[in-house]
Design a protein around this motif. Structure first.
Motif, PDB file in Angstrom:
ATOM      1  N   ALA A  39     -38.070  95.728  57.751  1.00 38.70           N
ATOM      2  CA  ALA A  39     -36.873  95.187  57.089  1.00 38.70           C
ATOM      3  C   ALA A  39     -35.696  96.089  57.410  1.00 38.70           C
ATOM      4  N   ARG A  41     -31.187  96.794  56.736  1.00 40.03           N
ATOM      5  CA  ARG A  41     -30.137  96.650  55.738  1.00 40.03           C
ATOM      6  C   ARG A  41     -28.782  96.461  56.391  1.00 40.03           C
ATOM      7  N   PRO A  92     -30.227  87.026  49.763  1.00 40.06           N
ATOM      8  CA  PRO A  92     -30.688  87.315  51.128  1.00 40.06           C
ATOM      9  C   PRO A  92     -29.739  86.720  52.167  1.00 40.06           C
ATOM     10  N   GLN A  93     -29.659  87.385  53.319  1.00 39.72           N
ATOM     11  CA  GLN A  93     -28.812  86.871  54.398  1.00 39.72           C
ATOM     12  C   GLN A  93     -29.293  85.518  54.877  1.00 39.72           C
ATOM     13  N   THR A  95     -32.128  82.223  54.048  1.00 41.68           N
ATOM     14  CA  THR A  95     -33.126  81.625  53.177  1.00 41.68           C
ATOM     15  C   THR A  95     -34.504  81.786  53.823  1.00 41.68           C
ATOM     16  N   ALA A  99     -34.995  82.028  57.780  1.00 38.18           N
ATOM     17  CA  ALA A  99     -35.531  83.275  58.328  1.00 38.18           C
ATOM     18  C   ALA A  99     -36.732  83.007  59.235  1.00 38.18           C
ATOM     19  N   GLY A 122     -36.125  87.736  56.471  1.00 33.56           N
ATOM     20  CA  GLY A 122     -35.877  87.200  55.141  1.00 33.56           C
ATOM     21  C   GLY A 122     -35.634  88.254  54.087  1.00 33.56           C
ATOM     22  N   ALA A 123     -35.908  89.531  54.407  1.00 27.67           N
ATOM     23  CA  ALA A 123     -35.708  90.624  53.444  1.00 27.67           C
ATOM     24  C   ALA A 123     -34.341  91.280  53.575  1.00 27.67           C
ATOM     25  N   LEU A 125     -30.797  91.760  52.769  1.00 28.69           N
ATOM     26  CA  LEU A 125     -29.955  91.334  51.656  1.00 28.69           C
ATOM     27  C   LEU A 125     -28.476  91.468  51.995  1.00 28.69           C
TER      28      LEU A 125
END
Length: 370
Positions: A39, A41, A92-93, A95, A99, A122-123, A125
């Motif tokens: 994931a 960021r 989340p960026q 859905t 994703a 999907g993780a 944010l």
């Protein structure tokens, strides 16, 4: 008196970049969340206000979708300065369904991106808080049109920063040429493959301009997502989105300023273009010669991002270095996509330049600090 809706008829055309081949700052920190997946960021916005986020679905019964037929649909993310975000989760960026689609498409969208099952897309944010109550009052609206083959979500980092400084920012997806868009009826994948021919280019840009003018009509007329009508508007866009942004501004007198982030402007004449114009490019863009030629004769502020690639204007600018740090992207891929410039300084400079430009020409949002 001529109404705004009367003046919305018609759309100008422009140029776009290639889409999918024939067969999505501060350096983000990578962390393992499940075996074999990573994931990443997004960089935090710098404004004095927290950011609220709403998703809006629009239809335009007056237009037929050129890619699939039926009524034209558009998906929007509306970002705005929030009054209070307590109890409002960050969004989340992508859905879950989007994703999954992007994970499959990513290596085709851009060669060298990790294969499906490697990155937990999907993780990722955003810093937008779901349905947070907005600050009271009206504020200028800025529309963003992404590059060809990209979804609106890849413009999150610049948009959140503008929203945190007081603007309402609308990320516009263009179904049919975006890699993936989740509509109420499900996820829609791009209809285009390979290098679009000139006629397809024109259809693409014409459709995008129609989408942008629809959104402008709603934003300035009745407001979007329950927000009040905007007193002024600006547009910015990347690549094909930059082409569409300039074409929209040329056609629509309500657009006060436009920022073109490395989009060609050579398919239609822009004689008499009198809007404030910010022209941004990188030194690593393969189409630099054509780009520079297409900007000949245009008056405006010009910005060069050094040691940067074409997608340095998008969230790839922070995501790709993070993937490289995690061993999932090669140095060659990073250089080709976003260049070698330090993401932190480059993003800070670009954010500042956009804020200063739009504050001068559209009026600052509430609490805007440059």
């Amino acid at each position: 008196m001529t109404s705004r809706r009367t003046l919305l008829r018609g759309a100008l055309l422009g140029a776009a970049t290639a889409l999918l081949p024939a067969t999505g700052s501060l350096p983000a920190t990578a962390r393992a969340v499940t075996p074999g997946r990573t994931a990443i960021r997004l960089p935090a916005p710098t404004g004095p206000h927290p950011v609220g986020l709403r998703t809006v679905h629009l239809t335009d019964p007056s237009r037929t979708d050129p890619w699939e037929g039926g009524v034209r649909e558009v998906m929007l993310t509306v970002l705005y300065p929030a009054r209070d975000v307590r109890g409002r989760p960050r969004v989340p960026q992508l859905t879950p369904a989007a994703a999954r689609a992007f994970a499959e498409l990513a290596p085709a969208v851009h060669s060298g991106l990790p294969p499906a099952g490697t990155v937990d897309w999907g993780a990722v944010l955003t810093h937008g808080h779901l349905e947070a109550p907005p600050l009271p009052g009206r504020r200028p609206v800025l529309l963003y049109s992404p590059g060809g083959g990209d979804s609106r979500t890849l413009g999150t980092s610049l948009a959140e920063d503008l929203a945190g400084h007081g603007w309402t920012v609308v990320l516009v997806d263009h179904p049919g040429d975006a890699s993936q868009v989740e509509l109420p009826g499900g996820v829609r994948i791009t209809a285009l493959r390979g290098e679009p021919d000139p006629a397809t280019f024109r259809t693409l840009i014409d459709t995008r301009v129609g989408d942008l003018r629809l959104v402008l009509d709603r934003a300035l007329g009745e407001g979007l997502g329950g927000l009040p009508p905007a007193p002024a508007a600006g547009i910015y866009g990347h690549s094909a989105g930059g082409t569409a942004a300039v074409s929209t501004a040329h056609a629509d007198p309500w657009v006060r300023a436009v920022a073109n982030l490395e989009g060609y402007l050579d398919l239609d004449p822009l004689d008499g273009f009198g809007r404030p114009l910010l022209l941004c490019r990188t030194d690593g863009f393969a189409g630099a010669e054509r780009l520079t030629r297409s900007w000949t004769g245009l008056t405006g502020e010009r910005v060069l991002l050094a040691d940067s690639g074409h997608w340095a204007f998008t969230d790839y600018a922070s995501l790709v270095p993070a993937l490289q740090a995690a061993g999932l992207v090669t140095p060659t891929t990073r250089t080709a996509l976003v260049g070698t410039a330090p993401p932190t300084a480059r993003l800070a400079a670009l954010r500042h330049r956009l804020r200063a430009f739009f504050a001068h020409h559209t009026g600052p949002g509430s609490g805007t600090g440059l």
